[in-house]
Motif scaffolding. Structure first.
Motif, PDB file in Angstrom:
ATOM      1  N   CYS A 185       0.828  -1.191   0.000  1.00  0.00           N
ATOM      2  CA  CYS A 185       0.000   0.000   0.000  1.00  0.00           C
ATOM      3  C   CYS A 185       0.868   1.249   0.000  1.00  0.00           C
ATOM      4  O   CYS A 185       2.016   1.197   0.347  1.00  0.00           O
ATOM      5  N   TYR A 190      -8.338   1.477  -7.032  1.00  0.00           N
ATOM      6  CA  TYR A 190      -9.397   0.654  -6.437  1.00  0.00           C
ATOM      7  C   TYR A 190     -10.318   1.522  -5.621  1.00  0.00           C
ATOM      8  O   TYR A 190      -9.894   2.404  -4.905  1.00  0.00           O
ATOM      9  N   TYR A 222     -13.747   1.206  -3.031  1.00  0.00           N
ATOM     10  CA  TYR A 222     -14.632   0.295  -2.312  1.00  0.00           C
ATOM     11  C   TYR A 222     -16.016   0.933  -2.245  1.00  0.00           C
ATOM     12  O   TYR A 222     -16.162   2.079  -1.885  1.00  0.00           O
ATOM     13  N   LEU A 258      -2.250  -5.791   1.968  1.00  0.00           N
ATOM     14  CA  LEU A 258      -3.056  -6.939   1.583  1.00  0.00           C
ATOM     15  C   LEU A 258      -3.015  -8.016   2.652  1.00  0.00           C
ATOM     16  O   LEU A 258      -2.013  -8.211   3.332  1.00  0.00           O
ATOM     17  N   ARG A 288      -6.732  -4.080   3.135  1.00  0.00           N
ATOM     18  CA  ARG A 288      -6.873  -3.056   2.102  1.00  0.00           C
ATOM     19  C   ARG A 288      -8.276  -2.948   1.525  1.00  0.00           C
ATOM     20  O   ARG A 288      -8.774  -1.855   1.265  1.00  0.00           O
ATOM     21  N   GLU A 289      -8.942  -4.090   1.343  1.00  0.00           N
ATOM     22  CA  GLU A 289     -10.262  -4.034   0.715  1.00  0.00           C
ATOM     23  C   GLU A 289     -11.290  -3.306   1.574  1.00  0.00           C
ATOM     24  O   GLU A 289     -12.360  -2.920   1.092  1.00  0.00           O
ATOM     25  N   TYR A 304      -5.362   5.144   0.260  1.00  0.00           N
ATOM     26  CA  TYR A 304      -6.238   4.203   0.937  1.00  0.00           C
ATOM     27  C   TYR A 304      -6.567   4.793   2.302  1.00  0.00           C
ATOM     28  O   TYR A 304      -5.702   4.884   3.168  1.00  0.00           O
TER      29      TYR A 304
END
Length: 271
Positions: free
Chosen positions: A43, A80, A82, A166, A189-190, A199
């Motif tokens: 990250c 990315y 979310y 991750l 991370r998600e 993030y």
């Protein structure tokens, strides 16, 4: 100021001597063919314009910079975003044992540990991580007094690990680090929100009362949505004389009985 997901040439060349690439880095595996691997695994949360030392994987002739930049040494962030399902929370219901306790969200890399792909002779853990079909050894150093800190926080708070790294890396590291079972939940991370190249750990999505939620993190970019809930910590890489976690114990002991962390933290920040 450069975006936290934009990387300088120096940052590209540091992948890990004692650090973590955003997740594991303080030096860097410099070969271009390896960069996609690190992009996927690590990250980058730093929004600070601080230069960082080159890692042990740099060429012998390369000089190191003076100060490392939190969570920015490993390449670009994945694009990315979310999207939360309405009505859902990241955390399960509070257990009876934690009822009434403040929720303490704790970061992993460069807050509790420092990791590197470069072999470290005094590593506390060596964790195998598979990346694109190849197993890599990640060498992990524990921050001084991390064991004492976590054990005491586990007695006082509902502790939650929240990292932008991750799970394939952070989960096994936490298994080894959290020997007392302090963390009630783990978020990776998600669970972050990708916002303006970073993030971000959105505390409003945890399912906890924000006035009873604290985040401990070395990167201001990670708590940019809730700066009033944050207790900043200095980034740690390999200083064996570091006492930051030890010095935070009495502070968090005092805060643990607070009914409103905004008031309590405001008093601590007051001159």
């Amino acid at each position: 100021m450069e975006s936290s997901c934009m990387i300088t040439q120096v940052q590209r060349e540091e992948v890990l001597v004692q650090a973590k690439p955003g997740l594991v880095s303080k030096t860097s595996l410099k070969k271009p063919r390896n960069r996609s691997i690190f992009k996927a695994l690590f990250c980058c949360l730093s929004a600070q314009n601080v230069s960082r030392p080159a890692g042990p994987s740099d060429p012998p002739t390369q000089k190191e910079e003076a100060h490392p930049s939190p969570k920015s040494d490993l390449l670009q962030c994945l694009q990315y975003q979310y999207y939360q399902i309405p009505g859902t929370s990241l955390l399960p219901e509070v257990t009876p044992a934690d009822k009434g306790k403040i929720c303490m969200v704790i970061d992993l890399d460069e807050t509790l540990v420092h990791s590197s792909f470069k072999p470290i002779s005094n590593a506390d853990f060596i964790v195998p991580v598979e990346i694109e079909g190849t197993t890599h050894q990640v060498y992990v150093l524990k921050r001084p007094y991390v064991d004492e800190f976590l054990e005491r926080m586990g007695e006082l708070y509902e502790c939650v690990l929240f990292t932008a790294s991750l799970a394939k890396y952070a989960d096994p590291v936490t298994d080894l680090l959290d020997k007392h079972g302090v963390f009630r939940s783990r978020l990776f991370r998600e669970a972050c929100v990708f916002h303006q190249g970073c993030y971000v750990k959105d505390l409003s999505r945890l399912g906890r009362d924000l006035k009873k939620t604290i985040i401990l993190d070395n990167s201001p970019a990670s708590y940019i949505f809730h700066p009033e809930n944050a207790v900043p910590v200095q980034s740690w890489f390999d200083d064996i004389g570091d006492t930051e976690l030890l010095s935070l114990i009495p502070i968090f002991e005092e805060l643990s009985d607070s009914e409103d962390i905004y008031t309590s933290l405001g008093q601590l920040r007051a001159p």
